[in-house]
Design a protein around this motif. Structure first.
Motif, PDB file in Angstrom:
ATOM      1  N   GLY A  15      40.848  31.725  38.603  1.00  0.00           N
ATOM      2  CA  GLY A  15      40.509  32.184  39.954  1.00  0.00           C
ATOM      3  C   GLY A  15      41.425  33.305  40.402  1.00  0.00           C
ATOM      4  O   GLY A  15      40.985  34.282  41.022  1.00  0.00           O
ATOM      5  N   LEU A  16      42.700  33.203  40.072  1.00  0.00           N
ATOM      6  CA  LEU A  16      43.656  34.248  40.438  1.00  0.00           C
ATOM      7  C   LEU A  16      43.320  35.564  39.742  1.00  0.00           C
ATOM      8  O   LEU A  16      43.404  36.635  40.338  1.00  0.00           O
ATOM      9  CB  LEU A  16      45.075  33.805  40.085  1.00  0.00           C
ATOM     10  N   ILE A  17      42.913  35.485  38.501  1.00  0.00           N
ATOM     11  CA  ILE A  17      42.514  36.692  37.776  1.00  0.00           C
ATOM     12  C   ILE A  17      41.325  37.352  38.456  1.00  0.00           C
ATOM     13  O   ILE A  17      41.298  38.570  38.647  1.00  0.00           O
ATOM     14  CB  ILE A  17      42.196  36.361  36.305  1.00  0.00           C
ATOM     15  N   LEU A  18      40.327  36.561  38.831  1.00  0.00           N
ATOM     16  CA  LEU A  18      39.161  37.131  39.516  1.00  0.00           C
ATOM     17  C   LEU A  18      39.548  37.783  40.837  1.00  0.00           C
ATOM     18  O   LEU A  18      39.067  38.869  41.169  1.00  0.00           O
ATOM     19  CB  LEU A  18      38.107  36.035  39.765  1.00  0.00           C
ATOM     20  N   VAL A  19      40.422  37.146  41.575  1.00  0.00           N
ATOM     21  CA  VAL A  19      40.837  37.695  42.871  1.00  0.00           C
ATOM     22  C   VAL A  19      41.651  38.968  42.669  1.00  0.00           C
ATOM     23  O   VAL A  19      41.427  39.977  43.356  1.00  0.00           O
ATOM     24  CB  VAL A  19      41.623  36.640  43.681  1.00  0.00           C
ATOM     25  N   LEU A  20      42.585  38.957  41.737  1.00  0.00           N
ATOM     26  CA  LEU A  20      43.436  40.132  41.526  1.00  0.00           C
ATOM     27  C   LEU A  20      42.647  41.327  40.993  1.00  0.00           C
ATOM     28  O   LEU A  20      42.968  42.468  41.291  1.00  0.00           O
ATOM     29  CB  LEU A  20      44.577  39.802  40.571  1.00  0.00           C
ATOM     30  N   ARG A  21      41.636  41.078  40.223  1.00  0.00           N
ATOM     31  CA  ARG A  21      40.830  42.181  39.688  1.00  0.00           C
ATOM     32  C   ARG A  21      39.912  42.797  40.728  1.00  0.00           C
ATOM     33  O   ARG A  21      39.479  43.935  40.567  1.00  0.00           O
ATOM     34  CB  ARG A  21      39.989  41.693  38.519  1.00  0.00           C
ATOM     35  N   ASN A  22      39.604  42.075  41.784  1.00  0.00           N
ATOM     36  CA  ASN A  22      38.603  42.545  42.726  1.00  0.00           C
ATOM     37  C   ASN A  22      39.127  42.779  44.133  1.00  0.00           C
ATOM     38  O   ASN A  22      38.340  43.093  45.024  1.00  0.00           O
ATOM     39  CB  ASN A  22      37.428  41.561  42.775  1.00  0.00           C
ATOM     40  N   SER A  23      40.415  42.645  44.371  1.00  0.00           N
ATOM     41  CA  SER A  23      40.954  42.828  45.710  1.00  0.00           C
ATOM     42  C   SER A  23      42.249  43.638  45.661  1.00  0.00           C
ATOM     43  O   SER A  23      43.237  43.205  45.064  1.00  0.00           O
ATOM     44  CB  SER A  23      41.219  41.470  46.360  1.00  0.00           C
ATOM     45  N   LEU A  24      42.225  44.776  46.304  1.00  0.00           N
ATOM     46  CA  LEU A  24      43.419  45.617  46.372  1.00  0.00           C
ATOM     47  C   LEU A  24      44.509  44.934  47.198  1.00  0.00           C
ATOM     48  O   LEU A  24      45.684  44.981  46.844  1.00  0.00           O
ATOM     49  CB  LEU A  24      43.069  46.976  46.971  1.00  0.00           C
ATOM     50  N   ALA A  67      45.026  41.717  47.556  1.00  0.00           N
ATOM     51  CA  ALA A  67      45.615  40.633  46.756  1.00  0.00           C
ATOM     52  C   ALA A  67      46.599  41.190  45.735  1.00  0.00           C
ATOM     53  O   ALA A  67      47.661  40.608  45.504  1.00  0.00           O
ATOM     54  CB  ALA A  67      44.512  39.842  46.054  1.00  0.00           C
ATOM     55  N   ARG A  68      46.267  42.335  45.133  1.00  0.00           N
ATOM     56  CA  ARG A  68      47.189  42.943  44.175  1.00  0.00           C
ATOM     57  C   ARG A  68      48.486  43.362  44.850  1.00  0.00           C
ATOM     58  O   ARG A  68      49.572  43.170  44.306  1.00  0.00           O
ATOM     59  CB  ARG A  68      46.552  44.152  43.508  1.00  0.00           C
ATOM     60  N   ARG A 126      54.248  42.313  45.823  1.00  0.00           N
ATOM     61  CA  ARG A 126      55.318  42.008  46.781  1.00  0.00           C
ATOM     62  C   ARG A 126      55.976  40.668  46.448  1.00  0.00           C
ATOM     63  O   ARG A 126      57.201  40.537  46.494  1.00  0.00           O
ATOM     64  CB  ARG A 126      54.754  41.976  48.198  1.00  0.00           C
ATOM     65  N   ALA A 127      55.173  39.677  46.093  1.00  0.00           N
ATOM     66  CA  ALA A 127      55.715  38.362  45.733  1.00  0.00           C
ATOM     67  C   ALA A 127      56.535  38.446  44.444  1.00  0.00           C
ATOM     68  O   ALA A 127      57.577  37.794  44.319  1.00  0.00           O
ATOM     69  CB  ALA A 127      54.590  37.352  45.573  1.00  0.00           C
ATOM     70  N   LYS A 128      56.092  39.268  43.487  1.00  0.00           N
ATOM     71  CA  LYS A 128      56.855  39.428  42.241  1.00  0.00           C
ATOM     72  C   LYS A 128      58.215  40.049  42.513  1.00  0.00           C
ATOM     73  O   LYS A 128      59.198  39.683  41.886  1.00  0.00           O
ATOM     74  CB  LYS A 128      56.087  40.310  41.257  1.00  0.00           C
ATOM     75  N   HIS A 129      58.266  40.995  43.443  1.00  0.00           N
ATOM     76  CA  HIS A 129      59.553  41.619  43.765  1.00  0.00           C
ATOM     77  C   HIS A 129      60.472  40.647  44.500  1.00  0.00           C
ATOM     78  O   HIS A 129      61.686  40.686  44.317  1.00  0.00           O
ATOM     79  CB  HIS A 129      59.349  42.874  44.607  1.00  0.00           C
ATOM     80  N   ARG A 130      59.889  39.798  45.316  1.00  0.00           N
ATOM     81  CA  ARG A 130      60.705  38.852  46.077  1.00  0.00           C
ATOM     82  C   ARG A 130      61.229  37.721  45.204  1.00  0.00           C
ATOM     83  O   ARG A 130      62.359  37.278  45.354  1.00  0.00           O
ATOM     84  CB  ARG A 130      59.879  38.294  47.237  1.00  0.00           C
ATOM     85  N   TRP A 131      60.373  37.207  44.315  1.00  0.00           N
ATOM     86  CA  TRP A 131      60.751  36.113  43.416  1.00  0.00           C
ATOM     87  C   TRP A 131      60.504  36.565  41.972  1.00  0.00           C
ATOM     88  O   TRP A 131      59.491  36.214  41.359  1.00  0.00           O
ATOM     89  CB  TRP A 131      59.930  34.860  43.713  1.00  0.00           C
TER      90      TRP A 131
END
Length: 94
Positions: A44-53, A55-56, A61-66
């Motif tokens: 589900g995360l893959i589908l969301v990340l591929r289709n939503s700017l 969400a990306r 931002r979350a990767k930079h924070r954690w």
């Protein structure tokens, strides 16, 4: 510079909604013995990340924070950017 063709907007919205539904269904699948809920959530995360700017952007931002959790998430999703960074880091370590 030629533009790359974008998928149909209706198809993108449909895939985005499907990704959200799959992510919401992952706790139900997680109740079944085994690690199925993790894989369902990742799909589900893959589908969301591929289709939503948006969400990306939030994902970055979350990767930079954690960073440790971001590394685990990228490794699990096998994102192209993760593979490029890992190859670059291995090459520079030599």
């Amino acid at each position: 510079m030629p533009r790359t063709p974008r998928p149909n907007t209706i198809a993108r919205i449909t895939l985005l909604c499907l990704g959200v539904i799959v992510m919401l269904a992952s706790p139900l699948v997680g109740a079944i013995p085994g690690p199925g809920g993790i894989f369902v959530f990742a799909a589900g995360l893959i589908l969301v990340l591929r289709n939503s700017l948006l969400a990306r952007r939030l994902f970055v931002r979350a990767k930079h924070r954690w960073p440790k959790l971001g590394h685990v998430a990228e490794h699990a999703l096998q994102r192209r950017s993760f593979k490029r960074r890992r190859a670059r880091d291995r090459k520079s370590a030599r």
